[in-house]
Every structure is written in C-alpha cells, then in structure tokens.
Design a protein around this motif. Sequence first.
Motif, PDB file in Angstrom:
ATOM      1  N   PHE A   1      -1.232   1.758  -8.603  1.00 28.08           N
ATOM      2  CA  PHE A   1       0.221   1.727  -8.751  1.00 28.08           C
ATOM      3  C   PHE A   1       0.897   0.824  -7.716  1.00 28.08           C
ATOM      4  CE2 PHE A   1      -1.020   5.477 -11.017  1.00 28.08           C
ATOM      5  CZ  PHE A   1      -0.082   5.615 -12.030  1.00 28.08           C
ATOM      6  N   ASN A   2       0.161  -0.124  -7.124  1.00 31.63           N
ATOM      7  CA  ASN A   2       0.731  -0.935  -6.052  1.00 31.63           C
ATOM      8  C   ASN A   2       1.760  -1.960  -6.530  1.00 31.63           C
ATOM      9  OD1 ASN A   2      -1.704  -2.168  -7.059  1.00 31.63           O
ATOM     10  ND2 ASN A   2      -1.503  -3.691  -5.454  1.00 31.63           N
ATOM     11  N   VAL A   3       1.904  -2.145  -7.838  1.00 33.19           N
ATOM     12  CA  VAL A   3       2.975  -3.003  -8.340  1.00 33.19           C
ATOM     13  C   VAL A   3       3.955  -2.208  -9.203  1.00 33.19           C
ATOM     14  CG1 VAL A   3       1.623  -5.124  -8.207  1.00 33.19           C
ATOM     15  CG2 VAL A   3       1.677  -3.823 -10.353  1.00 33.19           C
ATOM     16  N   ALA A   4       3.887  -0.910  -9.124  1.00 32.87           N
ATOM     17  CA  ALA A   4       4.764  -0.050  -9.926  1.00 32.87           C
ATOM     18  C   ALA A   4       6.214  -0.206  -9.480  1.00 32.87           C
ATOM     19  CB  ALA A   4       4.341   1.406  -9.786  1.00 32.87           C
ATOM     20  N   GLN A   5       7.086   0.178 -10.371  1.00 30.76           N
ATOM     21  CA  GLN A   5       8.509   0.179 -10.037  1.00 30.76           C
ATOM     22  C   GLN A   5       9.064   1.540 -10.411  1.00 30.76           C
ATOM     23  OE1 GLN A   5      10.813  -3.013 -11.723  1.00 30.76           O
ATOM     24  NE2 GLN A   5      11.986  -3.070  -9.847  1.00 30.76           N
TER      25      GLN A   5
ATOM     26  N   ALA B   1       0.817  -1.213   0.000  1.00 27.19           N
ATOM     27  CA  ALA B   1       0.000   0.000   0.000  1.00 27.19           C
ATOM     28  C   ALA B   1       0.849   1.262   0.000  1.00 27.19           C
ATOM     29  CB  ALA B   1      -0.940  -0.002   1.203  1.00 27.19           C
ATOM     30  N   SER B   2       1.941   1.260   0.755  1.00 25.07           N
ATOM     31  CA  SER B   2       2.769   2.464   0.819  1.00 25.07           C
ATOM     32  C   SER B   2       3.419   2.760  -0.529  1.00 25.07           C
ATOM     33  CB  SER B   2       3.816   2.364   1.922  1.00 25.07           C
ATOM     34  OG  SER B   2       4.687   1.295   1.672  1.00 25.07           O
ATOM     35  N   LEU B   3       3.740   1.740  -1.318  1.00 20.74           N
ATOM     36  CA  LEU B   3       4.283   1.970  -2.657  1.00 20.74           C
ATOM     37  C   LEU B   3       3.252   2.680  -3.517  1.00 20.74           C
ATOM     38  CD1 LEU B   3       6.414   1.623  -4.875  1.00 20.74           C
ATOM     39  CD2 LEU B   3       5.455  -0.638  -5.324  1.00 20.74           C
ATOM     40  N   ASP B   4       2.024   2.197  -3.497  1.00 22.27           N
ATOM     41  CA  ASP B   4       0.930   2.816  -4.246  1.00 22.27           C
ATOM     42  C   ASP B   4       0.789   4.286  -3.835  1.00 22.27           C
ATOM     43  OD1 ASP B   4      -1.281   3.075  -5.939  1.00 22.27           O
ATOM     44  OD2 ASP B   4      -2.487   1.590  -4.907  1.00 22.27           O
ATOM     45  N   ALA B   5       0.736   4.534  -2.527  1.00 21.81           N
ATOM     46  CA  ALA B   5       0.562   5.898  -2.015  1.00 21.81           C
ATOM     47  C   ALA B   5       1.754   6.789  -2.362  1.00 21.81           C
ATOM     48  CB  ALA B   5       0.339   5.869  -0.511  1.00 21.81           C
TER      49      ALA B   5
ATOM     50  N   TRP C   1      -5.307   2.115   4.118  1.00 16.23           N
ATOM     51  CA  TRP C   1      -6.342   2.643   3.237  1.00 16.23           C
ATOM     52  C   TRP C   1      -5.870   3.947   2.616  1.00 16.23           C
ATOM     53  CZ3 TRP C   1      -7.858   7.535   4.385  1.00 16.23           C
ATOM     54  CH2 TRP C   1      -7.754   7.966   5.712  1.00 16.23           C
ATOM     55  N   MET C   2      -6.490   4.299   1.507  1.00 18.61           N
ATOM     56  CA  MET C   2      -6.248   5.601   0.909  1.00 18.61           C
ATOM     57  C   MET C   2      -7.550   6.156   0.367  1.00 18.61           C
ATOM     58  SD  MET C   2      -4.138   4.744  -2.585  1.00 18.61           S
ATOM     59  CE  MET C   2      -2.745   3.983  -1.827  1.00 18.61           C
ATOM     60  N   LEU C   3      -7.644   7.484   0.429  1.00 19.78           N
ATOM     61  CA  LEU C   3      -8.774   8.194  -0.161  1.00 19.78           C
ATOM     62  C   LEU C   3      -8.324   8.736  -1.503  1.00 19.78           C
ATOM     63  CD1 LEU C   3     -10.332  10.145   2.810  1.00 19.78           C
ATOM     64  CD2 LEU C   3     -11.496   8.505   1.350  1.00 19.78           C
ATOM     65  N   LEU C   4      -9.100   8.430  -2.522  1.00 19.56           N
ATOM     66  CA  LEU C   4      -8.746   8.783  -3.891  1.00 19.56           C
ATOM     67  C   LEU C   4      -9.871   9.556  -4.558  1.00 19.56           C
ATOM     68  CD1 LEU C   4      -7.513   5.206  -4.820  1.00 19.56           C
ATOM     69  CD2 LEU C   4      -6.032   7.185  -4.460  1.00 19.56           C
ATOM     70  N   GLU C   5      -9.505  10.218  -5.614  1.00 20.46           N
ATOM     71  CA  GLU C   5     -10.465  10.886  -6.473  1.00 20.46           C
ATOM     72  C   GLU C   5     -11.509   9.872  -6.941  1.00 20.46           C
ATOM     73  OE1 GLU C   5     -10.114  13.451 -10.611  1.00 20.46           O
ATOM     74  OE2 GLU C   5      -8.411  12.258  -9.930  1.00 20.46           O
ATOM     75  N   TRP C   6     -12.765  10.302  -6.999  1.00 22.56           N
ATOM     76  CA  TRP C   6     -13.859   9.433  -7.395  1.00 22.56           C
ATOM     77  C   TRP C   6     -13.885   9.295  -8.921  1.00 22.56           C
ATOM     78  CZ3 TRP C   6     -16.652   5.656  -6.054  1.00 22.56           C
ATOM     79  CH2 TRP C   6     -17.886   5.374  -6.633  1.00 22.56           C
TER      80      TRP C   6
END
Length: 168
Positions: free
Chosen positions: A142-146, A43-47, A74-79
């Motif tokens: 983006f939780n699997v982004a590099q 999750a922290s990578l995504d954030a 958790w994260m709050l994101l644009e709808w």
Amino acid sequence: ISSAYRIIRKVGDGAASTVYEVQNRRGHQLALKVYNHEAAKYASLDANVLHKLSHPNIVKLYDFDGDGFEKRPWMLLEWAPINLEERLIEEGRVSSINGLKKDGMAFLDALKYIHESGILHKDLKAKNILFDPQNVLKITDFNVAQEEVNGKKKGKKVFHVNIGQPDL
C-alpha cells in the motif's frame, strides 16, 4: 531488526523495497519488508494504511520501524510466500473453477473493504496479490495508496518509477 528475528532468505526485490523471509524465536515465519533509500519516505504511508485495515484478505502488519534496518524503514508482515503471477506461471493454468471463484470473491471482498475504508490501493497487480501457506489470498503493498478523509484526498505524492512507454 532485533535479534528476535533470523533472516532466512531474500524472497524478492521491487522498485521500493526488498522482502526477506524471517523467523521469530518461536519458529513462526514472517515477511520483512525493507525499503530502499529512494522510497523510504513512503514506508510510513504503507504502514499507516495497513495499521488501519483489518481484513482476512489483506496482509497483516505486525511491526514497523521508520529507520531501523541499516537506517532504512522496515515492517514485519504476515508470511504469504507466493504471488499470483508466480502461482499462474507455476501451475500454467487456473487449477479449478471453484478455486478461481473463491479467490475472485476474496479479492473483491477485500477491495470493497479497502474502498469503503476510504483508501485507493493504486498499485493492484499480480505481484501484489499474495497467497499464504493455507492458500488464502492476501492483498499487499500500500505504499502508493491514497486515503480520502471527509471526501478530500489525503496523503503524499505517489512513489513513481519512470519505466518508459509501453511496447505496442
């Protein structure tokens, strides 16, 4: 999540998380992405990636808590309530050539920006291409982004779900 947000409904489940439609005290709709226990460490990578990126065709991150909702990040994101797969199934076809060109250019512009920022998304698919209520394309998940820093790959191992061999 604080009492500042009211959960409206569950909108989707994925391998790493569950997404809910929430509403803040002012009545604005947001997406609440809650990671499952197996994917929590990603999750922290995504954030972090979303925090670094600022582009009109990338979903905006508003808030993040690493262990706040039932001990899960958790994260709050644009709808952005509809993904490309749902849109194509709902419409049954491409609605217009001009719309296809507009969305294609928006996607390519966002992808160029992501890559110029030193980030590889690594999970681009129809379910990770969303549309907001104004029909603006948004890339998400983006939780699997590099990330590359000074030419070297930085980051963690990719979250992986074994789905088996493709049917041929």
